[in-house]
Design a protein around this motif. Structure first.
Motif, PDB file in Angstrom:
ATOM      1  N   GLY A 158       2.004  44.009 -68.116  1.00 11.98           N
ATOM      2  CA  GLY A 158       2.678  45.266 -67.806  1.00 11.98           C
ATOM      3  C   GLY A 158       2.371  45.779 -66.424  1.00 11.98           C
ATOM      4  N   ASP A 159       1.334  45.232 -65.778  1.00 12.37           N
ATOM      5  CA  ASP A 159       1.012  45.649 -64.416  1.00 12.37           C
ATOM      6  C   ASP A 159       2.012  45.062 -63.424  1.00 12.37           C
ATOM      7  N   GLU A 160       1.996  45.622 -62.235  1.00 16.03           N
ATOM      8  CA  GLU A 160       2.806  45.106 -61.131  1.00 16.03           C
ATOM      9  C   GLU A 160       1.854  44.574 -60.071  1.00 16.03           C
ATOM     10  N   ILE A 161       2.129  43.382 -59.597  1.00 14.42           N
ATOM     11  CA  ILE A 161       1.223  42.759 -58.622  1.00 14.42           C
ATOM     12  C   ILE A 161       2.019  42.330 -57.394  1.00 14.42           C
ATOM     13  N   ALA A 162       1.422  42.552 -56.223  1.00 16.68           N
ATOM     14  CA  ALA A 162       2.059  42.198 -54.960  1.00 16.68           C
ATOM     15  C   ALA A 162       1.322  41.010 -54.349  1.00 16.68           C
ATOM     16  N   ILE A 163       2.045  39.926 -54.088  1.00 17.10           N
ATOM     17  CA  ILE A 163       1.473  38.680 -53.572  1.00 17.10           C
ATOM     18  C   ILE A 163       1.859  38.533 -52.114  1.00 17.10           C
ATOM     19  N   ASP A 164       0.856  38.320 -51.267  1.00 18.30           N
ATOM     20  CA  ASP A 164       1.105  38.128 -49.835  1.00 18.30           C
ATOM     21  C   ASP A 164       1.729  36.758 -49.609  1.00 18.30           C
TER      22      ASP A 164
ATOM     23  N   ARG B 221      -4.504  37.027 -62.711  1.00 18.01           N
ATOM     24  CA  ARG B 221      -5.927  37.312 -62.581  1.00 18.01           C
ATOM     25  C   ARG B 221      -6.584  36.479 -61.489  1.00 18.01           C
ATOM     26  N   LYS B 222      -5.915  35.403 -61.047  1.00 18.87           N
ATOM     27  CA  LYS B 222      -6.439  34.650 -59.897  1.00 18.87           C
ATOM     28  C   LYS B 222      -6.296  35.462 -58.614  1.00 18.87           C
ATOM     29  N   ILE B 223      -5.327  36.341 -58.625  1.00 26.29           N
ATOM     30  CA  ILE B 223      -5.088  37.179 -57.447  1.00 26.29           C
ATOM     31  C   ILE B 223      -5.790  38.526 -57.602  1.00 26.29           C
ATOM     32  N   LYS B 224      -5.702  39.058 -58.822  1.00 23.90           N
ATOM     33  CA  LYS B 224      -6.314  40.346 -59.122  1.00 23.90           C
ATOM     34  C   LYS B 224      -7.041  40.219 -60.455  1.00 23.90           C
TER      35      LYS B 224
ATOM     36  N   LYS C 116       5.814  41.056 -58.394  1.00 29.52           N
ATOM     37  CA  LYS C 116       6.116  40.491 -59.705  1.00 29.52           C
ATOM     38  C   LYS C 116       5.475  41.343 -60.798  1.00 29.52           C
ATOM     39  N   GLU C 117       6.030  41.222 -61.989  1.00 29.62           N
ATOM     40  CA  GLU C 117       5.495  41.927 -63.144  1.00 29.62           C
ATOM     41  C   GLU C 117       4.619  40.974 -63.962  1.00 29.62           C
ATOM     42  N   VAL C 118       3.459  41.447 -64.372  1.00 30.99           N
ATOM     43  CA  VAL C 118       2.530  40.632 -65.162  1.00 30.99           C
ATOM     44  C   VAL C 118       2.989  40.641 -66.620  1.00 30.99           C
ATOM     45  N   VAL C 119       3.203  39.440 -67.192  1.00 30.11           N
ATOM     46  CA  VAL C 119       3.667  39.308 -68.585  1.00 30.11           C
ATOM     47  C   VAL C 119       2.846  38.244 -69.304  1.00 30.11           C
ATOM     48  N   GLU C 120       2.901  38.270 -70.642  1.00 31.85           N
ATOM     49  CA  GLU C 120       2.198  37.263 -71.443  1.00 31.85           C
ATOM     50  C   GLU C 120       2.895  35.912 -71.341  1.00 31.85           C
ATOM     51  N   GLU C 121       4.228  35.942 -71.386  1.00 30.36           N
ATOM     52  CA  GLU C 121       5.000  34.695 -71.331  1.00 30.36           C
ATOM     53  C   GLU C 121       6.082  34.833 -70.277  1.00 30.36           C
TER      54      GLU C 121
END
Length: 431
Positions: A91-97, A82-85, A63-68
């Motif tokens: 704008g960051d990209e985060i990968a959730i297991d 931020r609970k995950i990372k 998923k892509e990290v966004v403000e809204e």
């Protein structure tokens, strides 16, 4: 991944002739597809990691990290990210297991068909890439099945059909027979790559000559033209690029051993070798061997389009003695047909007695003064420029519109039998 899993992949790669990376990618896509079907939806971006030493794959939801957040299928808020990372920013990209518990058997069953499909696609693509760069080459094939309308061949593990129209007439095929075929082109279809092969293409003779004759293969002897009537006869015009090499002798070989090897490969088809000439008159005369040609007149030396956008082909008139006419034409017109194809000129056959009248008529149609001896009825008038009328001619017409030749018709356009004409059959290979 376990060692057994890697061993299974290597086995598949060996059997299906595909790359290991293609198999790994197929497995990842299959697992991702199965997850979307059972636990997610089509909009989600799923990434699958197959880490070495782990029994199970890791499924990650990207998923892509966004403000809204506007679409939670592929977006996540900064707070949740931020609970995950902890250091996640917009704008960051985060990968959730999101790997489900006890997903192994479910993933295996759900992904089985997808994996098989991906493997089939990878195998087709691999075969296409393997043969695509080998178009216009000679391939060795083994006959595996013979049917009335086609022969099934195996070429380097691939099954290929040889249709009847590409088979040499009269050739006998049987299971286990090894033959050489010419690969014309490779097409990628819905059923996989299709190899268009042939045993009748004139290029097959060219490739066989390159294979059997070192001088042809290294360029010392050049094949300029080939005319072929598959299963019966071929005419090949060759030229030497080395003055020390006789092109005919190099191709025929000692006691005909080289050309005989080529003929045996194409079911005993006769192959006549002639020496190429830039002079079209000499080339036409040689191409009509073994007949002895008395004279040749070039009627139209260049191919062009007329005022009505019709193609005017190169044309020549050939004159022979009556006794040589059947030999010049050949059985069912084969000899003159092959000579036409080899020389590039449309050939009209006349008896030698018609030569003076033909010259007179040709000169008159071009508005020229006929050469001496052109006393045929209907020739030029007193001024030497009166056009001849077609109904007054006593020889077959050579066409209503003829472009001016490179030179005037005369002695330079003919062959003198005792000087310029090669001996009948010179350069031809006896069957």
């Amino acid at each position: 991944m376990r060692a057994s899993f890697l061993a299974a992949i290597n086995q598949i790669c060996s059997e299906k002739n595909v790359k290991p990376d293609q198999v790994i990618e197929a497995v990842k896509q299959a697992i991702a597809t199965a997850y979307r079907k059972d636990f997610g939806n089509k909009e989600q971006e799923i990434r699958v990691d197959l880490e070495e030493g782990r029994d199970m794959p890791t499924i990650l939801l990207v998923k892509e990290v966004v403000e809204e957040v506007e679409n939670d299928n592929f977006e996540i808020s900064v707070k949740d990210a931020r609970k995950i990372k902890p250091d996640a920013e917009a704008g960051d990209e985060i990968a959730i297991d999101v790997t489900p518990v006890e997903y192994g058997r479910i993933a295996t069953q759900a992904a089985k068909q997808v994996i098989l499909q991906k493997l089939q696609e990878a195998e087709k693509q691999s075969l296409y890439e393997m043969f695509k760069d080998r178009e216009e080459e000679l391939l060795t094939a083994t006959v595996t099945k013979v049917d009335p309308n086609w022969v099934t061949l195996e070429i380097e593990g691939m099954t290929v059909s040889l249709p009847w129209r590409e088979q040499i007439p009269g050739e006998h095929y049987y299971t286990g027979k090894r033959i050489r075929v010419y690969l014309d082109r490779v097409e990628l279809t819905g059923k996989g790559p299709q190899l268009r092969i042939s045993r009748t293409n004139a290029a097959l003779v060219r490739k066989l000559l390159e294979l059997e004759i070192p001088e042809v293969r290294n360029g010392d002897v050049e094949i300029k033209a080939i005319a072929r009537d598959a299963g019966f006869r071929s005419k090949v015009a060759v030229r030497s690029n080395d003055p020390r090499i006789d092109p005919i002798g190099a191709c025929v070989g000692q006691k005909g051993v080289r050309i005989q090897a080529v003929m045996e490969e194409i079911n005993g088809e006769r192959v006549d070798m002639i020496e190429w000439s830039e002079d079209p008159i000499k080339l036409i005369s040689l191409a009509l061997q073994p007949a002895a040609i008395s004279a040749v007149i070039i009627v139209n030396a260049e191919e062009r389009m007329d005022d009505q956008e019709r193609r005017i082909k190169k044309r020549a008139a050939v004159f022979v003695e009556e006794a040589q006419r059947p030999m010049a034409i050949g059985k069912k017109g084969q000899n003159i047909r092959l000579a036409t194809e080899l020389s590039g000129y449309e050939l009209d056959m006349y008896n030698y007695e018609e030569l003076p009248a033909f010259k007179a008529k040709l000169a008159a149609m071009r508005g020229e003064t006929p050469a001496e001896g052109g006393d045929g009825e209907g020739g030029a008038g007193d001024d030497g420029a009166t056009p001849i009328k077609e109904e007054d001619a006593h020889i077959p017409t050579v066409g209503d519109a003829m472009p001016a030749p490179d030179s005037e018709p005369g002695t330079e356009d003919t062959l003198t039998p005792d000087k310029d004409q090669p001996m009948a059959g010179e350069g031809a290979v006896a069957a």
